[in-house]
Design a protein around this motif. Structure first.
Motif, PDB file in Angstrom:
ATOM      1  N   THR A  74      36.656  45.429  37.503  1.00 38.84           N
ATOM      2  CA  THR A  74      37.519  45.510  36.324  1.00 38.84           C
ATOM      3  C   THR A  74      36.935  44.718  35.163  1.00 38.84           C
ATOM      4  O   THR A  74      36.930  45.178  34.012  1.00 38.84           O
ATOM      5  N   VAL A  75      36.433  43.518  35.458  1.00 42.20           N
ATOM      6  CA  VAL A  75      35.819  42.695  34.405  1.00 42.20           C
ATOM      7  C   VAL A  75      34.593  43.394  33.820  1.00 42.20           C
ATOM      8  O   VAL A  75      34.384  43.399  32.594  1.00 42.20           O
ATOM      9  N   ILE A  76      33.774  43.990  34.668  1.00 40.56           N
ATOM     10  CA  ILE A  76      32.570  44.695  34.191  1.00 40.56           C
ATOM     11  C   ILE A  76      32.962  45.848  33.280  1.00 40.56           C
ATOM     12  O   ILE A  76      32.354  46.064  32.214  1.00 40.56           O
ATOM     13  N   TRP A  77      33.973  46.603  33.674  1.00 38.98           N
ATOM     14  CA  TRP A  77      34.408  47.749  32.872  1.00 38.98           C
ATOM     15  C   TRP A  77      34.937  47.306  31.510  1.00 38.98           C
ATOM     16  O   TRP A  77      34.576  47.862  30.468  1.00 38.98           O
ATOM     17  N   LEU A  78      35.775  46.279  31.507  1.00 39.16           N
ATOM     18  CA  LEU A  78      36.382  45.820  30.259  1.00 39.16           C
ATOM     19  C   LEU A  78      35.354  45.191  29.331  1.00 39.16           C
ATOM     20  O   LEU A  78      35.307  45.514  28.137  1.00 39.16           O
ATOM     21  N   LEU A  79      34.529  44.299  29.861  1.00 47.23           N
ATOM     22  CA  LEU A  79      33.535  43.627  29.011  1.00 47.23           C
ATOM     23  C   LEU A  79      32.416  44.573  28.606  1.00 47.23           C
ATOM     24  O   LEU A  79      31.800  44.405  27.545  1.00 47.23           O
ATOM     25  N   GLY A  80      32.141  45.553  29.431  1.00 50.58           N
ATOM     26  CA  GLY A  80      31.067  46.478  29.115  1.00 50.58           C
ATOM     27  C   GLY A  80      31.443  47.545  28.119  1.00 50.58           C
ATOM     28  O   GLY A  80      30.592  47.992  27.334  1.00 50.58           O
ATOM     29  N   PHE A  81      32.737  47.943  28.099  1.00 44.68           N
ATOM     30  CA  PHE A  81      33.108  49.106  27.292  1.00 44.68           C
ATOM     31  C   PHE A  81      34.356  48.924  26.429  1.00 44.68           C
ATOM     32  O   PHE A  81      34.570  49.715  25.511  1.00 44.68           O
ATOM     33  N   ARG A  82      35.188  47.902  26.712  1.00 48.20           N
ATOM     34  CA  ARG A  82      36.466  47.832  26.024  1.00 48.20           C
ATOM     35  C   ARG A  82      36.674  46.584  25.189  1.00 48.20           C
ATOM     36  O   ARG A  82      37.553  46.581  24.318  1.00 48.20           O
ATOM     37  N   VAL A  83      35.957  45.531  25.441  1.00 47.73           N
ATOM     38  CA  VAL A  83      36.180  44.248  24.769  1.00 47.73           C
ATOM     39  C   VAL A  83      35.023  43.938  23.836  1.00 47.73           C
ATOM     40  O   VAL A  83      33.855  44.149  24.196  1.00 47.73           O
ATOM     41  N   LYS A  84      35.346  43.445  22.648  1.00 42.47           N
ATOM     42  CA  LYS A  84      34.312  43.031  21.710  1.00 42.47           C
ATOM     43  C   LYS A  84      33.558  41.834  22.274  1.00 42.47           C
ATOM     44  O   LYS A  84      34.154  40.841  22.674  1.00 42.47           O
ATOM     45  N   ARG A  85      32.252  41.917  22.270  1.00 39.18           N
ATOM     46  CA  ARG A  85      31.436  40.890  22.916  1.00 39.18           C
ATOM     47  C   ARG A  85      31.178  39.710  21.989  1.00 39.18           C
ATOM     48  O   ARG A  85      31.104  39.847  20.774  1.00 39.18           O
ATOM     49  N   PRO A 301      55.995  36.473  26.985  1.00 34.64           N
ATOM     50  CA  PRO A 301      56.257  37.184  28.246  1.00 34.64           C
ATOM     51  C   PRO A 301      56.232  38.691  28.036  1.00 34.64           C
ATOM     52  O   PRO A 301      56.521  39.200  26.962  1.00 34.64           O
ATOM     53  N   GLY A 302      55.916  39.390  29.096  1.00 37.73           N
ATOM     54  CA  GLY A 302      55.856  40.841  29.031  1.00 37.73           C
ATOM     55  C   GLY A 302      54.490  41.352  29.438  1.00 37.73           C
ATOM     56  O   GLY A 302      53.539  40.591  29.620  1.00 37.73           O
ATOM     57  N   ARG A 303      54.398  42.642  29.577  1.00 35.51           N
ATOM     58  CA  ARG A 303      53.145  43.252  29.985  1.00 35.51           C
ATOM     59  C   ARG A 303      52.141  43.243  28.844  1.00 35.51           C
ATOM     60  O   ARG A 303      52.455  43.572  27.705  1.00 35.51           O
ATOM     61  N   LYS A 304      50.927  42.825  29.177  1.00 38.61           N
ATOM     62  CA  LYS A 304      49.834  42.814  28.218  1.00 38.61           C
ATOM     63  C   LYS A 304      48.667  43.625  28.781  1.00 38.61           C
ATOM     64  O   LYS A 304      48.431  43.633  29.998  1.00 38.61           O
ATOM     65  N   ALA A 305      47.950  44.288  27.920  1.00 40.89           N
ATOM     66  CA  ALA A 305      46.773  45.035  28.363  1.00 40.89           C
ATOM     67  C   ALA A 305      45.741  44.061  28.907  1.00 40.89           C
ATOM     68  O   ALA A 305      45.530  42.974  28.349  1.00 40.89           O
ATOM     69  N   LEU A 306      45.117  44.445  30.016  1.00 43.21           N
ATOM     70  CA  LEU A 306      44.095  43.570  30.604  1.00 43.21           C
ATOM     71  C   LEU A 306      42.974  43.296  29.616  1.00 43.21           C
ATOM     72  O   LEU A 306      42.383  42.207  29.612  1.00 43.21           O
ATOM     73  N   ARG A 307      42.672  44.254  28.760  1.00 42.06           N
ATOM     74  CA  ARG A 307      41.631  44.055  27.744  1.00 42.06           C
ATOM     75  C   ARG A 307      41.988  42.900  26.833  1.00 42.06           C
ATOM     76  O   ARG A 307      41.147  42.034  26.545  1.00 42.06           O
ATOM     77  N   ASP A 308      43.251  42.834  26.376  1.00 44.10           N
ATOM     78  CA  ASP A 308      43.679  41.759  25.483  1.00 44.10           C
ATOM     79  C   ASP A 308      43.699  40.416  26.206  1.00 44.10           C
ATOM     80  O   ASP A 308      43.349  39.386  25.624  1.00 44.10           O
ATOM     81  N   VAL A 309      44.125  40.433  27.455  1.00 44.58           N
ATOM     82  CA  VAL A 309      44.171  39.188  28.230  1.00 44.58           C
ATOM     83  C   VAL A 309      42.770  38.633  28.425  1.00 44.58           C
ATOM     84  O   VAL A 309      42.522  37.429  28.243  1.00 44.58           O
ATOM     85  N   LEU A 310      41.820  39.499  28.775  1.00 43.41           N
ATOM     86  CA  LEU A 310      40.450  39.045  29.002  1.00 43.41           C
ATOM     87  C   LEU A 310      39.805  38.564  27.706  1.00 43.41           C
ATOM     88  O   LEU A 310      39.109  37.540  27.694  1.00 43.41           O
ATOM     89  N   GLN A 311      40.030  39.276  26.626  1.00 42.24           N
ATOM     90  CA  GLN A 311      39.459  38.866  25.352  1.00 42.24           C
ATOM     91  C   GLN A 311      40.026  37.526  24.909  1.00 42.24           C
ATOM     92  O   GLN A 311      39.318  36.689  24.350  1.00 42.24           O
ATOM     93  N   SER A 312      41.305  37.296  25.184  1.00 45.91           N
ATOM     94  CA  SER A 312      41.919  36.013  24.841  1.00 45.91           C
ATOM     95  C   SER A 312      41.303  34.867  25.630  1.00 45.91           C
ATOM     96  O   SER A 312      41.132  33.765  25.103  1.00 45.91           O
ATOM     97  N   ALA A 313      40.933  35.125  26.893  1.00 52.25           N
ATOM     98  CA  ALA A 313      40.365  34.075  27.727  1.00 52.25           C
ATOM     99  C   ALA A 313      38.957  33.689  27.307  1.00 52.25           C
ATOM    100  O   ALA A 313      38.524  32.555  27.558  1.00 52.25           O
ATOM    101  N   LEU A 314      38.235  34.591  26.636  1.00 53.33           N
ATOM    102  CA  LEU A 314      36.834  34.356  26.334  1.00 53.33           C
ATOM    103  C   LEU A 314      36.583  34.097  24.851  1.00 53.33           C
ATOM    104  O   LEU A 314      35.476  34.271  24.362  1.00 53.33           O
TER     105      LEU A 314
END
Length: 318
Positions: A74-85, A301-314
């Protein structure tokens, strides 16, 4: 002149050792375990209990590895194609690839063990050893660059080369691949290079521990002490938790293998070696959990897209 390496020279992690073992580590076939009157003794007891012990280890490794493959995939997919690097997301992407390949290789080796085709593990060994070493060196690179960016923020923003992360990752993968291939060829042809690569793996593990400890202590001092005190960012917490996970889960296997190579009389490592692979596999599994856990902090609180959550962490946002 090439010579066959000693059977005791096992001070390195990426190898099919625990799944290729004989009765010396408690692995026997089902037929042997169920044979009438078979009371063969092993370091873990009789053959039947030793076989059950290996089944438990195999099941745990496969279960943890399955979750790790899904998480890192999941991380590879999001960082490779969905999240701004950004510079650090490039490192995290490559670390996720290394963890994914390591877990996949371990799973294949385990399945070969179950199917009693352990001789084929030599084909998996280059991927296993390369991904393991790449993970170590990438972790060092992440921690070191984060430490430099925190200590010299102005210099880092103004003078850091634009493609430094990609260049560093390419160099580390290249070196890891070379060592992995040499290591596998050395084992297959019984070359003395086998022992040299073992030494390289042990030195790399020691340097990883040293760099991670120094950089982590420096970051903690930078954030919490003196006039440098500042609020921690999510990226800072991600790196510290990733380093902590390695020290708690990845380090025991390296320490055990180091002791077995240089001080074998101190601890009967080979007796319990397969157990040490469980936290090592868990270490490669827990990193995606850290990313998404930290990324969720501070959000409504509430559902967040995994893309947004991962981008926020990095990112450098607090």
């Amino acid at each position: 002149m090439a010579q066959e390496p000693s059977g005791d020279a096992r001070g390195f992690s990426p190898r099919p050792g625990p799944w290729q073992s004989d009765l010396s580590n408690g692995s026997v076939s089902p037929a042997e375990a169920k044979a009438p009157g078979n009371i063969t003794q092993t370091p873990l007891g009789d053959a039947k209990s030793s076989f059950n012990y290996m089944i438990i280890v195999v099941a745990v490794v496969l279960l943890i590895g399955l979750f790790g493959l899904v998480g890192n995939g999941t991380v590879i997919w999001l960082l490779g194609f969905r999240v701004k690097r950004n510079p650090f997301s490039v490192y995290i992407l490559n670390l996720a690839i290394a963890d994914f390949l390591f877990l996949l290789s371990i799973a294949v080796v385990v399945l070969l063990f179950i199917n009693n085709t352990r001789d084929l593990t030599i084909l998996i060994l280059p991927v296993l050893s390369t991904s393991y070493l790449a993970g170590l060196t990438l972790l060092m690179a992440i921690s070191t660059e984060r430490c430099i960016s925190a200590l010299f923020p102005i210099w880092y923003r103004c003078h850091r080369p634009a493609h430094l992360s990609a260049i560093v990752c390419a160099v580390l993968w290249g070196l890891s691949l070379c060592l992995g291939v040499v290591f596998s060829v050395g084992i297959y042809y019984h070359l003395v290079l086998f022992l040299i690569v073992i030494l390289v793996y042990n030195v790399t593990s020691f340097l990883t521990l040293l760099v991670l400890c120094v950089s982590s202590l420096t970051l903690l001092f930078r954030v919490h002490c003196g006039s440098w005190r500042r609020q921690t960012t999510k990226l800072h917490r991600v790196i510290l938790l990733t380093v902590l996970a390695f020290l708690l889960l990845g380090l025991p296997l390296n320490v055990g293998l180091f002791i077995n190579l240089f001080f074998p009389s101190l601890f009967s490592f080979l007796r319990y070696e397969p157990i040490f692979y469980i936290p090592s596999v868990l270490n490669s599994t827990v990193n995606p959990v850290i990313y998404f856990f930290v990324g969720r902090q501070g959000q409504l609180p509430g559902r967040k897209a995994l893309r947004d959550v991962l981008q926020s962490a990095l990112t450098e946002d607090t």
